[in-house]
Design a protein around this motif. Sequence first.
Motif, PDB file in Angstrom:
ATOM      1  N   ASP A 170      -9.094  -1.059   4.884  1.00  0.00           N
ATOM      2  CA  ASP A 170      -8.915  -2.504   4.783  1.00  0.00           C
ATOM      3  C   ASP A 170     -10.259  -3.165   4.517  1.00  0.00           C
ATOM      4  OD1 ASP A 170      -6.208  -2.286   5.351  1.00  0.00           O
ATOM      5  OD2 ASP A 170      -6.495  -2.554   7.520  1.00  0.00           O
ATOM      6  N   VAL A 171     -10.224  -4.259   3.785  1.00  0.00           N
ATOM      7  CA  VAL A 171     -11.445  -5.021   3.505  1.00  0.00           C
ATOM      8  C   VAL A 171     -11.739  -5.918   4.707  1.00  0.00           C
ATOM      9  CG1 VAL A 171     -12.546  -6.697   1.979  1.00  0.00           C
ATOM     10  CG2 VAL A 171     -10.996  -4.968   1.030  1.00  0.00           C
ATOM     11  N   VAL A 172     -12.905  -5.751   5.302  1.00  0.00           N
ATOM     12  CA  VAL A 172     -13.301  -6.574   6.449  1.00  0.00           C
ATOM     13  C   VAL A 172     -14.342  -7.589   5.989  1.00  0.00           C
ATOM     14  CG1 VAL A 172     -12.752  -4.804   8.136  1.00  0.00           C
ATOM     15  CG2 VAL A 172     -15.044  -4.884   7.137  1.00  0.00           C
ATOM     16  N   ALA A 173     -14.552  -8.609   6.835  1.00  0.00           N
ATOM     17  CA  ALA A 173     -15.381  -9.750   6.444  1.00  0.00           C
ATOM     18  C   ALA A 173     -16.779  -9.339   5.996  1.00  0.00           C
ATOM     19  CB  ALA A 173     -15.460 -10.738   7.606  1.00  0.00           C
ATOM     20  N   LYS A 174     -17.395  -8.416   6.713  1.00  0.00           N
ATOM     21  CA  LYS A 174     -18.780  -8.052   6.381  1.00  0.00           C
ATOM     22  C   LYS A 174     -18.885  -7.337   5.032  1.00  0.00           C
ATOM     23  CE  LYS A 174     -18.865  -3.638   8.905  1.00  0.00           C
ATOM     24  NZ  LYS A 174     -19.159  -2.806   7.731  1.00  0.00           N
ATOM     25  N   ASP A 175     -17.777  -6.768   4.576  1.00  0.00           N
ATOM     26  CA  ASP A 175     -17.787  -6.046   3.301  1.00  0.00           C
ATOM     27  C   ASP A 175     -17.158  -6.843   2.158  1.00  0.00           C
ATOM     28  OD1 ASP A 175     -18.897  -3.843   4.608  1.00  0.00           O
ATOM     29  OD2 ASP A 175     -16.919  -3.054   5.144  1.00  0.00           O
ATOM     30  N   TRP A 176     -16.767  -8.087   2.438  1.00  0.00           N
ATOM     31  CA  TRP A 176     -16.021  -8.853   1.442  1.00  0.00           C
ATOM     32  C   TRP A 176     -16.818  -9.037   0.148  1.00  0.00           C
ATOM     33  CZ3 TRP A 176     -16.558 -13.238  -1.448  1.00  0.00           C
ATOM     34  CH2 TRP A 176     -15.400 -13.769  -2.044  1.00  0.00           C
ATOM     35  N   ALA A 177     -18.064  -9.443   0.254  1.00  0.00           N
ATOM     36  CA  ALA A 177     -18.861  -9.715  -0.946  1.00  0.00           C
ATOM     37  C   ALA A 177     -19.043  -8.453  -1.785  1.00  0.00           C
ATOM     38  CB  ALA A 177     -20.217 -10.301  -0.556  1.00  0.00           C
ATOM     39  N   GLN A 178     -19.297  -7.340  -1.115  1.00  0.00           N
ATOM     40  CA  GLN A 178     -19.468  -6.080  -1.839  1.00  0.00           C
ATOM     41  C   GLN A 178     -18.176  -5.666  -2.534  1.00  0.00           C
ATOM     42  OE1 GLN A 178     -20.729  -2.851   0.683  1.00  0.00           O
ATOM     43  NE2 GLN A 178     -20.934  -1.407  -1.006  1.00  0.00           N
ATOM     44  N   PHE A 179     -17.056  -5.815  -1.823  1.00  0.00           N
ATOM     45  CA  PHE A 179     -15.765  -5.483  -2.423  1.00  0.00           C
ATOM     46  C   PHE A 179     -15.463  -6.393  -3.610  1.00  0.00           C
ATOM     47  CE2 PHE A 179     -11.227  -6.388  -2.830  1.00  0.00           C
ATOM     48  CZ  PHE A 179     -10.733  -5.120  -3.086  1.00  0.00           C
ATOM     49  N   ASN A 180     -15.713  -7.682  -3.456  1.00  0.00           N
ATOM     50  CA  ASN A 180     -15.425  -8.628  -4.529  1.00  0.00           C
ATOM     51  C   ASN A 180     -16.265  -8.331  -5.766  1.00  0.00           C
ATOM     52  OD1 ASN A 180     -13.987 -10.936  -5.486  1.00  0.00           O
ATOM     53  ND2 ASN A 180     -15.836 -12.174  -5.215  1.00  0.00           N
ATOM     54  N   ALA A 181     -17.507  -7.937  -5.553  1.00  0.00           N
ATOM     55  CA  ALA A 181     -18.371  -7.591  -6.689  1.00  0.00           C
ATOM     56  C   ALA A 181     -17.852  -6.344  -7.395  1.00  0.00           C
ATOM     57  CB  ALA A 181     -19.804  -7.376  -6.204  1.00  0.00           C
ATOM     58  N   ALA A 182     -17.413  -5.356  -6.598  1.00  0.00           N
ATOM     59  CA  ALA A 182     -16.858  -4.137  -7.196  1.00  0.00           C
ATOM     60  C   ALA A 182     -15.575  -4.446  -7.965  1.00  0.00           C
ATOM     61  CB  ALA A 182     -16.584  -3.105  -6.104  1.00  0.00           C
ATOM     62  N   LEU A 183     -14.775  -5.353  -7.422  1.00  0.00           N
ATOM     63  CA  LEU A 183     -13.537  -5.738  -8.098  1.00  0.00           C
ATOM     64  C   LEU A 183     -13.826  -6.428  -9.420  1.00  0.00           C
ATOM     65  CD1 LEU A 183     -10.426  -5.876  -7.801  1.00  0.00           C
ATOM     66  CD2 LEU A 183     -10.743  -8.094  -6.685  1.00  0.00           C
ATOM     67  N   ASP A 184     -14.845  -7.240  -9.455  1.00  0.00           N
ATOM     68  CA  ASP A 184     -15.211  -7.937 -10.698  1.00  0.00           C
ATOM     69  C   ASP A 184     -15.646  -6.963 -11.783  1.00  0.00           C
ATOM     70  OD1 ASP A 184     -14.627 -10.454  -9.748  1.00  0.00           O
ATOM     71  OD2 ASP A 184     -16.676 -10.907  -9.117  1.00  0.00           O
ATOM     72  N   ARG A 185     -16.213  -5.833 -11.375  1.00  0.00           N
ATOM     73  CA  ARG A 185     -16.676  -4.840 -12.356  1.00  0.00           C
ATOM     74  C   ARG A 185     -15.562  -3.903 -12.810  1.00  0.00           C
ATOM     75  NH1 ARG A 185     -20.854  -4.472  -8.459  1.00  0.00           N
ATOM     76  NH2 ARG A 185     -19.940  -2.516  -7.688  1.00  0.00           N
ATOM     77  N   ALA A 186     -14.477  -3.844 -12.048  1.00  0.00           N
ATOM     78  CA  ALA A 186     -13.439  -2.834 -12.280  1.00  0.00           C
ATOM     79  C   ALA A 186     -12.450  -3.255 -13.358  1.00  0.00           C
ATOM     80  CB  ALA A 186     -12.692  -2.559 -10.976  1.00  0.00           C
ATOM     81  N   SER A 187     -11.877  -2.272 -14.017  1.00  0.00           N
ATOM     82  CA  SER A 187     -10.732  -2.518 -14.899  1.00  0.00           C
ATOM     83  C   SER A 187      -9.442  -2.384 -14.106  1.00  0.00           C
ATOM     84  CB  SER A 187     -10.741  -1.539 -16.073  1.00  0.00           C
ATOM     85  OG  SER A 187     -10.689  -0.199 -15.603  1.00  0.00           O
ATOM     86  N   CYS A 188      -9.460  -1.481 -13.115  1.00  0.00           N
ATOM     87  CA  CYS A 188      -8.331  -1.302 -12.204  1.00  0.00           C
ATOM     88  C   CYS A 188      -8.884  -0.783 -10.889  1.00  0.00           C
ATOM     89  CB  CYS A 188      -7.316  -0.317 -12.784  1.00  0.00           C
ATOM     90  SG  CYS A 188      -5.954   0.089 -11.641  1.00  0.00           S
ATOM     91  N   LEU A 189      -8.530  -1.444  -9.795  1.00  0.00           N
ATOM     92  CA  LEU A 189      -8.953  -0.996  -8.479  1.00  0.00           C
ATOM     93  C   LEU A 189      -7.713  -0.859  -7.605  1.00  0.00           C
ATOM     94  CD1 LEU A 189     -12.076  -2.182  -6.500  1.00  0.00           C
ATOM     95  CD2 LEU A 189     -10.028  -1.351  -5.374  1.00  0.00           C
ATOM     96  N   LEU A 190      -7.431   0.366  -7.192  1.00  0.00           N
ATOM     97  CA  LEU A 190      -6.246   0.687  -6.400  1.00  0.00           C
ATOM     98  C   LEU A 190      -6.593   0.528  -4.920  1.00  0.00           C
ATOM     99  CD1 LEU A 190      -5.403   3.876  -8.459  1.00  0.00           C
ATOM    100  CD2 LEU A 190      -4.157   1.712  -8.572  1.00  0.00           C
TER     101      LEU A 190
END
Length: 576
Positions: free
Chosen positions: A174-194
């Motif tokens: 699960d995405v937790v608050a402290k990792d939100w920015a990192q996850f969002n950045a990875a999502l922006d770079r992805a073509s598909c993120l499962l």
Amino acid sequence: MKYVLHGCIATMDANQSVLNPGAIYMDGDSIAAVASQTAPAPAAFTDVTPIDTGGIVFPGLIELHNHLSYNALPAWQVPKRFYDRGQWQSNSDYITSVSSPMATIAKSQDPKLLAALARYVEMKCLLGGVTTSQGISLKTDDLNSYYHGTIRVVEDPPAPLDPRMPKAGTHIPDVVAKDWAQFNAALDRASCLLLHLAEGLDETALNAFLALQQNGVWAINSALAGIHCAALQRPHFDIMAQHQASMIWSPLSNLMLYGGTSDVASARAAGVAIALGSDWSPTGSKNLLNELKIAKAVNEARGLEFADAEIVAMATSVPAKIAKWDKAVGSLAPGWKADLLVVAGDAGDPYGSLIAAKETDVRLVIVDGRPTLGSPALMNALGATGERLVVGSQAQLASFGPPDPNVPAVSFADSARILDDALSRLPTLLGDEASGRGAGGARPARGCSAADATGPRRRAFRTCFLAADAPTQRPRDWAGNTAIGSSGDIGAPESASSGSTKCHRRSWVCGYVEEPVKHSCGHQGGFGRVLSVRTGPSQELNCNNITICVGRRSVGERSAALVLSGQSILGVLSVG
């Protein structure tokens, strides 16, 4: 090579076109044309004899959610109803029946056990017509890769990369608050993120979705594919649709664990694309072909009003679109990859026939233009040879193609035998390996788990890798080096001296050589050509330039040997 297949062609294109009778023309790894049998053949195929499949031709099935390595385990007898994944993951019976057995297998250093696992679970996919799935991660001290066997891996398409088939990403926690920015950045770079998302039916599961919002910004975009989404209702699916996200539905696993499943009717009404995934064998279907039946059963029981064609699309064209692979696979069209599934059935009801099909109804599976699995008659007509097996009462022929160089090549029959043996002695498996009993009773080559150890008269080697600044030497100049390690099952010591050069465990050469090919390297004898070599944890060497030479001098009671690349000495080892 060119092929022409005749049958009922269910293209799974945007119009759900069905050609009956139809013809599909394949040239190498691509589809050249799809047409009615009554239409003239393309000029390049006028001399190619058509092969009558006697069945219905679909695109190969695409699965975007499956923990493949767990598919070697039997179904878990779920002891009670859970409400979110944290509950069953901490359940003692789950730990005993599922997570502990897999943890033991993951710790194995026996390359044949890893190879058997990969071959076995991939075959379960092929028997269900799956040509693309999530990958099997190969992780050891010296290896971090995905298994590349017969089917496509959505997270790691093989080289050369096709721009129409970008790599997908996977995120399980699960995405937790402290990792939100990192996850969002990875999502922006992805073509598909499962992303495993809202897995369960309670508030805890829902909160995993709500955590994707921070300071009014949703970490959701068109790359996001939420796996499960079981806790979501229409307002949440509206948010996903606004950001063009999609979802993967695993109904059997949801029902087994939680007694309920995703509100796919609300997801469809909101405009969220829905693909199908079997999750894993402990609580899900054994393959995607069977999960189609669960989807239809839920559809009928709940009055969801999905047409059979929509359910089939969840395993073909929709996952291709979610993965951004929809210009290469997921439908049958000129220029698309030749990934095909042929099943027996009623051509007047092609979609219902696929959903109802069993493994015994699978007549042919083609991956990247290569006949991979099918009836002996069709496989032989296509020029394919391979391993014979019986599925139910039906004979099948499997042709796996080139093996993954990171694991030994094993047959399906051997993979089942090896897994049966390993699972029957899980409590002592690792101890047995340490004492010399490996997969299927063989001695494991623990030091070289990334290399091909099959075949007659092959020896494993692992030795210290000389420092990069070691001088270039001719073989006759190596007399002063101290040999370390030995042939067979051996690992380098924590540190060892090779001449005046210090080396350490994380810096070694590992591979297999095949006897009795000779090399004129200035010394008598020679092991032969190197089949697989790695240095350190990840760097792979060009085996064509590597030679193993046995020297005249002895070290103790053994002969010393050189590992050579061109004229540079890579390492020294002792041999029996």
